[in-house]
Design a protein around this motif. Structure first.
Motif, PDB file in Angstrom:
ATOM      1  N   LEU A  74      -2.954   7.951  -6.825  1.00  0.00           N
ATOM      2  CA  LEU A  74      -3.098   6.689  -6.093  1.00  0.00           C
ATOM      3  C   LEU A  74      -2.106   5.647  -6.597  1.00  0.00           C
ATOM      4  CD1 LEU A  74      -4.562   4.981  -4.013  1.00  0.00           C
ATOM      5  CD2 LEU A  74      -6.294   4.446  -5.752  1.00  0.00           C
ATOM      6  N   LEU A  75      -1.999   5.480  -7.899  1.00  0.00           N
ATOM      7  CA  LEU A  75      -1.064   4.504  -8.466  1.00  0.00           C
ATOM      8  C   LEU A  75       0.383   4.875  -8.139  1.00  0.00           C
ATOM      9  CD1 LEU A  75      -2.654   3.827 -11.980  1.00  0.00           C
ATOM     10  CD2 LEU A  75      -2.561   2.260 -10.028  1.00  0.00           C
ATOM     11  N   SER A  76       0.683   6.161  -8.108  1.00  0.00           N
ATOM     12  CA  SER A  76       2.042   6.607  -7.801  1.00  0.00           C
ATOM     13  C   SER A  76       2.442   6.247  -6.375  1.00  0.00           C
ATOM     14  CB  SER A  76       2.164   8.122  -8.010  1.00  0.00           C
ATOM     15  OG  SER A  76       1.968   8.447  -9.381  1.00  0.00           O
ATOM     16  N   LYS A  77       1.445   6.128  -5.484  1.00  0.00           N
ATOM     17  CA  LYS A  77       1.719   5.724  -4.108  1.00  0.00           C
ATOM     18  C   LYS A  77       1.709   4.207  -3.939  1.00  0.00           C
ATOM     19  CE  LYS A  77       2.119   9.797  -2.265  1.00  0.00           C
ATOM     20  NZ  LYS A  77       3.431  10.238  -1.692  1.00  0.00           N
ATOM     21  N   LEU A  78       0.844   3.527  -4.658  1.00  0.00           N
ATOM     22  CA  LEU A  78       0.684   2.080  -4.481  1.00  0.00           C
ATOM     23  C   LEU A  78       1.793   1.271  -5.150  1.00  0.00           C
ATOM     24  CD1 LEU A  78      -3.158   1.567  -5.046  1.00  0.00           C
ATOM     25  CD2 LEU A  78      -1.920   1.522  -2.879  1.00  0.00           C
ATOM     26  N   LEU A  79       2.220   1.680  -6.330  1.00  0.00           N
ATOM     27  CA  LEU A  79       3.108   0.837  -7.128  1.00  0.00           C
ATOM     28  C   LEU A  79       4.533   0.695  -6.576  1.00  0.00           C
ATOM     29  CD1 LEU A  79       1.908   1.792 -10.710  1.00  0.00           C
ATOM     30  CD2 LEU A  79       1.659  -0.420  -9.571  1.00  0.00           C
ATOM     31  N   PRO A  80       5.195   1.764  -6.126  1.00  0.00           N
ATOM     32  CA  PRO A  80       6.582   1.590  -5.647  1.00  0.00           C
ATOM     33  C   PRO A  80       6.733   0.574  -4.520  1.00  0.00           C
ATOM     34  CG  PRO A  80       6.145   3.902  -6.061  1.00  0.00           C
ATOM     35  CD  PRO A  80       4.829   3.194  -6.176  1.00  0.00           C
ATOM     36  N   PRO A  81       5.959   0.660  -3.422  1.00  0.00           N
ATOM     37  CA  PRO A  81       6.117  -0.367  -2.374  1.00  0.00           C
ATOM     38  C   PRO A  81       5.702  -1.756  -2.838  1.00  0.00           C
ATOM     39  CG  PRO A  81       4.241   1.072  -1.888  1.00  0.00           C
ATOM     40  CD  PRO A  81       4.975   1.699  -3.016  1.00  0.00           C
ATOM     41  N   LEU A  82       4.733  -1.814  -3.738  1.00  0.00           N
ATOM     42  CA  LEU A  82       4.303  -3.113  -4.252  1.00  0.00           C
ATOM     43  C   LEU A  82       5.428  -3.765  -5.063  1.00  0.00           C
ATOM     44  CD1 LEU A  82       0.837  -3.904  -5.769  1.00  0.00           C
ATOM     45  CD2 LEU A  82       2.908  -4.603  -6.969  1.00  0.00           C
ATOM     46  N   LEU A  83       6.081  -2.971  -5.919  1.00  0.00           N
ATOM     47  CA  LEU A  83       7.203  -3.489  -6.708  1.00  0.00           C
ATOM     48  C   LEU A  83       8.380  -3.870  -5.803  1.00  0.00           C
ATOM     49  CD1 LEU A  83       7.142  -0.992  -9.717  1.00  0.00           C
ATOM     50  CD2 LEU A  83       6.468  -3.398  -9.759  1.00  0.00           C
ATOM     51  N   GLN A  84       8.629  -3.053  -4.784  1.00  0.00           N
ATOM     52  CA  GLN A  84       9.724  -3.349  -3.865  1.00  0.00           C
ATOM     53  C   GLN A  84       9.443  -4.628  -3.075  1.00  0.00           C
ATOM     54  OE1 GLN A  84      12.684  -1.529  -3.682  1.00  0.00           O
ATOM     55  NE2 GLN A  84      13.245  -3.408  -2.590  1.00  0.00           N
ATOM     56  N   HIS A  85       8.181  -4.807  -2.703  1.00  0.00           N
ATOM     57  CA  HIS A  85       7.802  -6.031  -1.996  1.00  0.00           C
ATOM     58  C   HIS A  85       8.037  -7.256  -2.864  1.00  0.00           C
ATOM     59  CE1 HIS A  85       5.560  -8.744   0.612  1.00  0.00           C
ATOM     60  NE2 HIS A  85       4.858  -9.135  -0.450  1.00  0.00           N
ATOM     61  N   GLN A  86       7.684  -7.142  -4.159  1.00  0.00           N
ATOM     62  CA  GLN A  86       7.902  -8.254  -5.060  1.00  0.00           C
ATOM     63  C   GLN A  86       9.397  -8.505  -5.258  1.00  0.00           C
ATOM     64  OE1 GLN A  86       4.094  -7.367  -7.952  1.00  0.00           O
ATOM     65  NE2 GLN A  86       5.618  -8.810  -8.659  1.00  0.00           N
ATOM     66  N   ALA A  87      10.176  -7.408  -5.278  1.00  0.00           N
ATOM     67  CA  ALA A  87      11.633  -7.564  -5.429  1.00  0.00           C
ATOM     68  C   ALA A  87      12.217  -8.292  -4.219  1.00  0.00           C
ATOM     69  CB  ALA A  87      12.274  -6.190  -5.582  1.00  0.00           C
TER      70      ALA A  87
END
Length: 235
Positions: free
Chosen positions: A216-229
């Motif tokens: 779950l974290l492997s799916k949630l974190l990348p788009p979340l980090l990209q959104h913050q970027a």
């Protein structure tokens, strides 16, 4: 004239043959009930007791043992149900998170407050945005840990060396850990969960729940980090 007495050889019957016969003829004592009262067995506490009494004692002991085993199984089942419920609620909370602090709050609330895990670290190997020091490793200090603990799996359960504990939990007397590599190939980062009990996390433990959390974290974190970027770029 002398008469020679012929010696009649008595066949030797050993314990094995007797035991085998009784196993094959379980109704033997039903056909010879008088033997039950004639036979006696030595008991350490009560001296000589009849076979019936001894059977009753063995049965009572076996019943008590089974009751204890059933109680243990019920306690384990109840604990597993509570653990599953806790993780299920964590998954829902993570899906509702919109930023990294929210992710950390959800993890901390579950592991620190509900599961009594005193230490939790989320570290990234590479990120599209600049992160606080708590979310990163200094230089390449983590590479030795990766090569030693993750040779065959993206999950490690067990103990760490003093240097490894200092790298992840410098301010906590952690004795055993669960380390989860994040990302499709473990390239994103690591979630480290620590416990003061040296026997809490062991290599033989089932990893179903932590692997679900890892996925779950492997799916949630990348788009979340990209959104913050992207948000930082537009500010």
């Amino acid at each position: 004239m002398t008469t020679e007495m012929k010696k009649i050889e008595t066949p030797v019957v050993d314990d094995t043959l007797i035991a085998q016969y009784l196993e094959e003829n379980t109704d033997f004592f039903e056909r010879h009930p008088q033997l039950l009262q004639q036979l006696s067995l030595r008991h350490q506490e009560r001296g000589a007791v009849s076979l019936v009494e001894r059977q009753q004692q063995v049965l009572r002991q076996r019943i008590m043992q089974l009751e204890e085993e059933i109680t243990d199984l019920m306690v384990t089942a109840r604990r597993n149900e509570e653990l599953f419920q806790t993780y299920s609620e964590l998954y829902v909370s993570l899906l509702e998170c919109e930023d990294l602090p929210g992710i950390m709050d959800a993890l901390q609330q579950t592991f620190s407050e509900r599961l009594n895990m005193p230490a939790l670290r989320l570290k990234f190997f590479d990120s599209p945005i600049e992160l606080d020091e708590q979310f990163t490793f200094a230089a390449d200090t983590h590479k030795m840990l990766l090569s030693k603990r993750f040779q065959n799996s993206h999950v490690y359960l067990g103990r760490l060396t003093a240097d490894e504990k200092k790298l992840l939990f410098p301010d906590e007397p952690i004795a055993s850990v669960a380390l989860l590599l994040l990302g499709n190939k473990g390239e994103l980062g690591m979630l480290a969960i620590g416990n003061h009990d040296a026997g809490h996390f062991e290599p033989a433990m089932d990893t179903l729940l932590v692997r679900q959390l890892q996925a779950l974290l492997s799916k949630l974190l990348p788009p979340l980090l990209q959104h913050q970027a992207n948000h930082h770029d537009t500010v």
